[in-house]
Design a protein around this motif. Structure first.
Motif, short mmCIF file in Angstrom:
data_model
loop_
_atom_site.label_atom_id
_atom_site.label_comp_id
_atom_site.label_asym_id
_atom_site.label_seq_id
_atom_site.Cartn_x
_atom_site.Cartn_y
_atom_site.Cartn_z
N LYS A 73 35.61 -41.03 50.87
CA LYS A 73 35.83 -40.38 52.17
C LYS A 73 35.74 -41.31 53.35
N ILE A 77 29.54 -38.70 58.26
CA ILE A 77 28.37 -37.83 58.06
C ILE A 77 28.28 -37.44 56.59
N ILE A 80 23.25 -32.83 55.67
CA ILE A 80 22.34 -32.23 56.65
C ILE A 80 21.06 -31.84 55.90
N GLY A 124 30.03 -24.38 50.79
CA GLY A 124 31.21 -24.57 51.63
C GLY A 124 31.50 -26.04 51.93
N GLY A 125 31.20 -26.91 50.96
CA GLY A 125 31.59 -28.32 51.10
C GLY A 125 30.58 -29.21 51.79
N VAL A 126 29.43 -28.65 52.18
CA VAL A 126 28.42 -29.44 52.89
C VAL A 126 27.30 -29.83 51.92
N LEU A 127 27.02 -31.14 51.84
CA LEU A 127 25.87 -31.57 51.05
C LEU A 127 24.61 -31.25 51.86
N VAL B 11 30.76 -27.73 61.58
CA VAL B 11 31.13 -27.69 60.16
C VAL B 11 32.49 -27.03 60.02
N ALA B 12 33.45 -27.75 59.45
CA ALA B 12 34.80 -27.21 59.27
C ALA B 12 34.84 -26.33 58.03
N LYS B 73 40.25 -34.01 54.33
CA LYS B 73 38.92 -34.31 53.76
C LYS B 73 38.29 -33.13 53.05
N GLN B 75 36.71 -29.03 53.25
CA GLN B 75 35.68 -28.41 54.09
C GLN B 75 34.46 -29.33 54.17
N GLY B 76 33.74 -29.30 55.28
CA GLY B 76 32.52 -30.10 55.36
C GLY B 76 32.12 -30.38 56.79
N ILE B 77 31.15 -31.28 56.93
CA ILE B 77 30.61 -31.58 58.25
C ILE B 77 31.66 -32.29 59.09
N HIS B 78 31.92 -31.77 60.28
CA HIS B 78 33.03 -32.22 61.11
C HIS B 78 32.58 -33.14 62.24
#
Lengths: 137, 137
Positions: A73, A77, A80, A124-127, B11-12, B73, B75-78
Motif C-alpha cells: 500500500k 496510516i 488505530i 470495514g478494512g481498518v486494522l 475512515v473511507a 486502496k 476501504q480503510g483509514i483515509h
C-alpha cells in the motif's frame, strides 16, 4: 463498555529518521521515545498530541508486517489503537459478536501496554488495536 | 506552534449503514451526527472517543475523492485531522517549510470547521488535514 480514547495512531514509514522531520519541524511535535520491538520486527518513534500518540513504525526486517504493508500500500496510516479497560473481557465479547481476532489473548506491545489486534475483515478494512495500560490497572 | 489534539480520523467506507455497525455494536460508540457535504461529494457519520472523532466517509458520487481512494486502496483509514489555532498562519508557515498544500486557503468542512489538507507527498504518505473550530476563536 466503550474505549476511553484513541491511544495512538500507527503510521508505517520507510525510515523513522526521514519521516520524523515532518512531525518535528512542520507540526512542532516532540519525539519522546524511540523503541525497538524485536517480536514485531519494528522500530517505533512516539509523539504526543493531546490524549493521543502518533507511532511511527519502521520495519527492521523484510518479514515485518510493516514491510509487507508498505510493499502493498505504500507508506501511510497503518492502524488505530483504542484504549480500553479490561482487555481480556473485550476480546471475549468482541469475538462473541463475530469479529475475527488477530490476537486471541493480549500480548505485550510498545511502551509495555497489553495489546491485541482485530482483523480488518471484520472492521470495514481498518486494522484496529485494542490496548490497555497495565500500570493503570 | 503545535496541534492541540487529533480532531478526527477519517475512515473511507463503502456504506455508512454497514460500517457504523462495528463502531456502534462492537466498540459501543454513539453516532451523534450524519451529514452530507455536497462540495466534497461525501456523506459523513461521526462518533466521539475521548477528544477525537471517528469520521466515516461514504462517497455520494463516483467522482468523489473517497470513491477514488476506495477504488485504489480499498476501504480503510483515509486521513488524520489535527486541531490547530490560527489555520491561515499554519498554512503560510507550512508552505514556507516546503510542504505541498492541497488547500492554500482554508475552506469549510464538516461540522462547520475551517479545514485544509496537506499533500501526502510532503508528509510521508499520510493525508493530513489541519482544522480549526471557528466557534472557539
Amino acid at each position: 463498555m466503550k474505549p476511553t480514547h484513541i491511544e495512538h495512531i500507527g503510521v508505517a514509514v520507510k525510515s523513522i529518521d526521514e519521516a520524523r522531520k515532518f512531525y518535528e519541524e512542520v507540526l512542532g511535535l516532540t519525539c519522546y521515545s524511540v523503541e525497538e520491538i524485536a517480536e514485531q520486527k519494528v522500530k517505533t518513534a512516539f509523539f504526543m498530541v493531546g490524549q493521543t500518540k502518533i507511532e511511527l513504525l519502521e520495519a527492521t526486517s523484510l518479514e515485518s508486517p510493516v514491510a509487507k504493508f508498505i510493499e502493498n500500500k505504500g507508506q501511510g496510516i497503518h492502524h488505530i489503537a483504542f484504549a480500553v479497560t479490561g482487555l481480556e473481557n473485550w476480546l471475549t465479547t468482541t469475538e462473541g459478536k463475530g469479529v475475527q481476532l488477530i490476537d486471541k489473548t493480549p500480548r505485550c506491545g510498545a511502551e509495555g501496554l497489553d495489546i491485541a489486534f482485530l482483523h480488518p475483515k471484520s472492521t470495514g478494512g481498518v486494522l484496529i488495536e485494542l490496548c490497555e495500560d497495565k500500570n493503570k490497572k
